[in-house]
Design a protein around this motif. Structure first.
Motif, PDB file in Angstrom:
ATOM      1  N   ASP A 284       3.724  18.539 -15.862  1.00 26.38           N
ATOM      2  CA  ASP A 284       4.489  17.982 -16.982  1.00 26.38           C
ATOM      3  C   ASP A 284       3.595  17.136 -17.888  1.00 26.38           C
ATOM      4  OD1 ASP A 284       6.797  19.183 -16.011  1.00 26.38           O
ATOM      5  OD2 ASP A 284       7.443  17.374 -14.935  1.00 26.38           O
ATOM      6  N   MET A 285       2.719  16.341 -17.286  1.00 27.10           N
ATOM      7  CA  MET A 285       1.827  15.490 -18.078  1.00 27.10           C
ATOM      8  C   MET A 285       0.844  16.319 -18.895  1.00 27.10           C
ATOM      9  SD  MET A 285       1.076  12.135 -15.782  1.00 27.10           S
ATOM     10  CE  MET A 285       0.922  12.865 -14.168  1.00 27.10           C
ATOM     11  N   ILE A 286       0.324  17.381 -18.298  1.00 34.07           N
ATOM     12  CA  ILE A 286      -0.614  18.248 -19.022  1.00 34.07           C
ATOM     13  C   ILE A 286       0.093  18.923 -20.192  1.00 34.07           C
ATOM     14  CG2 ILE A 286      -1.967  20.381 -18.869  1.00 34.07           C
ATOM     15  CD1 ILE A 286      -2.777  19.449 -16.027  1.00 34.07           C
ATOM     16  N   ASN A 287       1.298  19.424 -19.962  1.00 31.62           N
ATOM     17  CA  ASN A 287       2.054  20.064 -21.044  1.00 31.62           C
ATOM     18  C   ASN A 287       2.385  19.077 -22.154  1.00 31.62           C
ATOM     19  OD1 ASN A 287       2.039  22.605 -19.885  1.00 31.62           O
ATOM     20  ND2 ASN A 287       3.894  22.223 -18.725  1.00 31.62           N
TER      21      ASN A 287
ATOM     22  N   MET B 272       0.823  -1.185   0.000  1.00 34.12           N
ATOM     23  CA  MET B 272       0.000   0.000   0.000  1.00 34.12           C
ATOM     24  C   MET B 272       0.873   1.256   0.000  1.00 34.12           C
ATOM     25  SD  MET B 272      -3.101   0.517  -0.212  1.00 34.12           S
ATOM     26  CE  MET B 272      -4.495   1.435   0.195  1.00 34.12           C
ATOM     27  N   ASP B 273       1.968   1.223   0.743  1.00 31.22           N
ATOM     28  CA  ASP B 273       2.866   2.381   0.790  1.00 31.22           C
ATOM     29  C   ASP B 273       3.452   2.670  -0.589  1.00 31.22           C
ATOM     30  OD1 ASP B 273       2.469   2.820   3.494  1.00 31.22           O
ATOM     31  OD2 ASP B 273       4.142   1.543   4.078  1.00 31.22           O
ATOM     32  N   ASN B 274       3.785   1.614  -1.330  1.00 32.36           N
ATOM     33  CA  ASN B 274       4.340   1.788  -2.664  1.00 32.36           C
ATOM     34  C   ASN B 274       3.302   2.423  -3.602  1.00 32.36           C
ATOM     35  OD1 ASN B 274       6.369   1.558  -4.642  1.00 32.36           O
ATOM     36  ND2 ASN B 274       5.386  -0.281  -5.436  1.00 32.36           N
ATOM     37  N   PHE B 275       2.051   1.996  -3.488  1.00 33.30           N
ATOM     38  CA  PHE B 275       0.974   2.566  -4.304  1.00 33.30           C
ATOM     39  C   PHE B 275       0.818   4.051  -3.999  1.00 33.30           C
ATOM     40  CE2 PHE B 275      -3.523   3.698  -4.831  1.00 33.30           C
ATOM     41  CZ  PHE B 275      -3.663   3.451  -6.186  1.00 33.30           C
ATOM     42  N   GLU B 276       0.801   4.386  -2.716  1.00 37.16           N
ATOM     43  CA  GLU B 276       0.663   5.793  -2.324  1.00 37.16           C
ATOM     44  C   GLU B 276       1.828   6.617  -2.853  1.00 37.16           C
ATOM     45  OE1 GLU B 276       0.367   8.657   1.608  1.00 37.16           O
ATOM     46  OE2 GLU B 276      -0.010   6.516   1.825  1.00 37.16           O
ATOM     47  N   LYS B 277       3.039   6.078  -2.784  1.00 37.11           N
ATOM     48  CA  LYS B 277       4.218   6.781  -3.299  1.00 37.11           C
ATOM     49  C   LYS B 277       4.075   7.023  -4.803  1.00 37.11           C
ATOM     50  CE  LYS B 277       9.216   6.374  -3.925  1.00 37.11           C
ATOM     51  NZ  LYS B 277       9.121   6.789  -5.302  1.00 37.11           N
ATOM     52  N   CYS B 278       3.566   6.031  -5.525  1.00 36.42           N
ATOM     53  CA  CYS B 278       3.373   6.180  -6.975  1.00 36.42           C
ATOM     54  C   CYS B 278       2.344   7.263  -7.288  1.00 36.42           C
ATOM     55  CB  CYS B 278       2.950   4.850  -7.590  1.00 36.42           C
ATOM     56  SG  CYS B 278       4.252   3.610  -7.604  1.00 36.42           S
ATOM     57  N   ILE B 279       1.263   7.306  -6.527  1.00 41.59           N
ATOM     58  CA  ILE B 279       0.242   8.339  -6.743  1.00 41.59           C
ATOM     59  C   ILE B 279       0.807   9.720  -6.431  1.00 41.59           C
ATOM     60  CG2 ILE B 279      -2.015   9.209  -5.977  1.00 41.59           C
ATOM     61  CD1 ILE B 279      -2.151   6.731  -7.770  1.00 41.59           C
TER      62      ILE B 279
ATOM     63  N   ASP C  38       3.907  10.574  -6.735  1.00 40.38           N
ATOM     64  CA  ASP C  38       4.790  10.881  -7.865  1.00 40.38           C
ATOM     65  C   ASP C  38       3.994  11.392  -9.060  1.00 40.38           C
ATOM     66  OD1 ASP C  38       7.013  10.118  -6.402  1.00 40.38           O
ATOM     67  OD2 ASP C  38       7.177   8.132  -7.335  1.00 40.38           O
ATOM     68  N   VAL C  39       2.869  10.743  -9.342  1.00 40.88           N
ATOM     69  CA  VAL C  39       2.003  11.188 -10.442  1.00 40.88           C
ATOM     70  C   VAL C  39       1.499  12.595 -10.155  1.00 40.88           C
ATOM     71  CG1 VAL C  39      -0.237  10.812 -11.564  1.00 40.88           C
ATOM     72  CG2 VAL C  39       1.315   8.892 -11.210  1.00 40.88           C
ATOM     73  N   ARG C  40       1.054  12.829  -8.925  1.00 43.36           N
ATOM     74  CA  ARG C  40       0.536  14.150  -8.553  1.00 43.36           C
ATOM     75  C   ARG C  40       1.592  15.230  -8.752  1.00 43.36           C
ATOM     76  NH1 ARG C  40      -0.304  18.104  -5.055  1.00 43.36           N
ATOM     77  NH2 ARG C  40      -2.397  18.635  -4.393  1.00 43.36           N
ATOM     78  N   ASN C  41       2.829  14.910  -8.414  1.00 37.02           N
ATOM     79  CA  ASN C  41       3.907  15.887  -8.553  1.00 37.02           C
ATOM     80  C   ASN C  41       4.269  16.160 -10.005  1.00 37.02           C
ATOM     81  OD1 ASN C  41       4.116  16.191  -5.768  1.00 37.02           O
ATOM     82  ND2 ASN C  41       5.681  14.625  -5.579  1.00 37.02           N
TER      83      ASN C  41
END
Length: 59
Positions: free
Chosen positions: A17-20, A1-8, A10-13
């Protein structure tokens, strides 16, 4: 679960960049469609951040 939260987190941060990147590769065909508001990328950013925040807070 901690790894999933870390991935989310990372995506949030990387939302800006993703929008651009999406704006640079996606073009809407010109035609009779109504034009989107100028701040639609801002709306997408806010929505994406809210999704990430909601996923993280569910645990």
């Amino acid at each position: 679960m901690d790894n999933f939260e870390k991935c989310i987190v990372d995506v949030r941060n990387k939302i800006d960049d993703m929008i651009n990147e999406a704006k640079s590769i996606c073009t809407e065909p010109l035609g009779n469609k109504r034009r989107r508001r100028n701040d639609s990328s801002h709306d997408h950013r806010v929505a994406a951040l809210e999704v990430c925040d909601n996923i993280i807070s569910i645990q």
